[in-house]
Design a protein around this motif. Structure first.
Motif, PDB file in Angstrom:
ATOM      1  N   UNK A   8       0.944  -1.263   0.046  1.00 17.94           N
ATOM      2  CA  UNK A   8       0.011   0.076  -0.062  1.00 17.94           C
ATOM      3  C   UNK A   8       0.935   1.234   0.012  1.00 17.94           C
ATOM      4  N   UNK A   9       0.406   2.186  -0.638  1.00 18.11           N
ATOM      5  CA  UNK A   9       1.022   3.448  -0.584  1.00 18.11           C
ATOM      6  C   UNK A   9       0.216   4.616  -0.588  1.00 18.11           C
ATOM      7  N   UNK A  10       0.532   5.771  -0.171  1.00 20.97           N
ATOM      8  CA  UNK A  10      -0.349   7.208  -0.294  1.00 20.97           C
ATOM      9  C   UNK A  10       0.160   7.935  -1.491  1.00 20.97           C
ATOM     10  N   UNK A  11      -0.853   8.439  -2.278  1.00 26.54           N
ATOM     11  CA  UNK A  11      -0.484   9.282  -3.275  1.00 26.54           C
ATOM     12  C   UNK A  11      -1.490  10.405  -3.309  1.00 26.54           C
ATOM     13  N   UNK A  12      -1.083  11.561  -4.232  1.00 29.21           N
ATOM     14  CA  UNK A  12      -1.691  12.685  -4.312  1.00 29.21           C
ATOM     15  C   UNK A  12      -2.879  12.241  -5.221  1.00 29.21           C
ATOM     16  N   UNK A  13      -3.966  13.106  -5.180  1.00 26.60           N
ATOM     17  CA  UNK A  13      -5.183  12.877  -6.181  1.00 26.60           C
ATOM     18  C   UNK A  13      -4.759  13.293  -7.689  1.00 26.60           C
ATOM     19  N   UNK A  14      -3.594  14.194  -7.664  1.00 32.72           N
ATOM     20  CA  UNK A  14      -3.184  14.723  -9.220  1.00 32.72           C
ATOM     21  C   UNK A  14      -2.234  13.119  -9.726  1.00 32.72           C
ATOM     22  N   UNK A  15      -1.747  12.736  -8.819  1.00 32.45           N
ATOM     23  CA  UNK A  15      -1.037  11.525  -9.409  1.00 32.45           C
ATOM     24  C   UNK A  15      -2.187  10.432  -9.735  1.00 32.45           C
ATOM     25  N   UNK A  16      -2.885  10.299  -8.986  1.00 30.32           N
ATOM     26  CA  UNK A  16      -4.069   9.218  -9.320  1.00 30.32           C
ATOM     27  C   UNK A  16      -4.691   9.503 -10.714  1.00 30.32           C
ATOM     28  N   UNK A  17      -5.034  10.964 -10.799  1.00 28.56           N
ATOM     29  CA  UNK A  17      -5.497  11.326 -12.112  1.00 28.56           C
ATOM     30  C   UNK A  17      -4.661  10.998 -13.179  1.00 28.56           C
ATOM     31  N   UNK A  18      -3.286  11.356 -13.117  1.00 26.17           N
ATOM     32  CA  UNK A  18      -2.504  10.799 -14.178  1.00 26.17           C
ATOM     33  C   UNK A  18      -2.471   9.468 -14.354  1.00 26.17           C
ATOM     34  N   UNK A  19      -2.651   8.460 -13.320  1.00 27.62           N
ATOM     35  CA  UNK A  19      -3.024   7.066 -13.557  1.00 27.62           C
ATOM     36  C   UNK A  19      -4.039   6.780 -14.399  1.00 27.62           C
ATOM     37  N   UNK A  20      -5.254   7.301 -13.715  1.00 27.17           N
ATOM     38  CA  UNK A  20      -6.415   7.186 -14.351  1.00 27.17           C
ATOM     39  C   UNK A  20      -6.585   7.552 -15.921  1.00 27.17           C
ATOM     40  N   UNK A  21      -5.945   8.558 -16.182  1.00 26.20           N
ATOM     41  CA  UNK A  21      -5.815   9.163 -17.636  1.00 26.20           C
ATOM     42  C   UNK A  21      -5.114   8.039 -18.530  1.00 26.20           C
ATOM     43  N   UNK A  22      -3.928   7.595 -17.915  1.00 26.56           N
ATOM     44  CA  UNK A  22      -3.370   6.591 -18.627  1.00 26.56           C
ATOM     45  C   UNK A  22      -3.954   5.179 -18.977  1.00 26.56           C
ATOM     46  N   UNK A  23      -4.612   4.639 -17.644  1.00 21.28           N
ATOM     47  CA  UNK A  23      -5.531   3.591 -18.039  1.00 21.28           C
ATOM     48  C   UNK A  23      -6.603   3.626 -18.922  1.00 21.28           C
ATOM     49  N   UNK A  24      -7.355   4.915 -18.807  1.00 20.05           N
ATOM     50  CA  UNK A  24      -8.387   5.138 -19.894  1.00 20.05           C
ATOM     51  C   UNK A  24      -8.001   4.925 -21.185  1.00 20.05           C
ATOM     52  N   UNK A  25      -6.857   5.165 -21.504  1.00 14.24           N
ATOM     53  CA  UNK A  25      -6.322   4.974 -22.896  1.00 14.24           C
ATOM     54  C   UNK A  25      -5.723   3.450 -23.267  1.00 14.24           C
ATOM     55  N   UNK A  26      -5.868   2.606 -22.394  1.00 17.84           N
ATOM     56  CA  UNK A  26      -5.435   1.030 -22.602  1.00 17.84           C
ATOM     57  C   UNK A  26      -6.923   0.396 -22.974  1.00 17.84           C
ATOM     58  N   UNK A  27      -6.706  -0.362 -24.091  1.00 16.85           N
ATOM     59  CA  UNK A  27      -7.856  -1.093 -24.731  1.00 16.85           C
ATOM     60  C   UNK A  27      -8.629  -1.592 -23.764  1.00 16.85           C
ATOM     61  N   UNK A  28      -8.121  -2.381 -22.536  1.00 21.34           N
ATOM     62  CA  UNK A  28      -8.842  -3.134 -21.645  1.00 21.34           C
ATOM     63  C   UNK A  28      -9.268  -2.397 -20.385  1.00 21.34           C
TER      64      UNK A  28
END
Length: 53
Positions: A8-28
């Protein structure tokens, strides 16, 4: 099957938004945990061995 361990790790909401943006571009549309594992694996595969000083 490889043994796994909870991490487990703590991250900023901005970092999570970047992860979410990346994963939304993945086909699956991977889950966040899967997306983070994929990104880390990509980074580890691309690293070059450091030169001894």
């Amino acid at each position: 099957m490889k043994k796994s361990e909870l991490f487990q790790m703590r991250v900023t909401l901005d970092w999570l938004a970047q992860i979410d943006a990346w994963r939304s571009q993945q086909p699956d549309l991977p889950a966040r945990a899967v997306a983070i594992r994929r990104l880390i694996e990509k980074a580890l595969d691309q690293r070059t061995p450091s030169k001894p000083e």
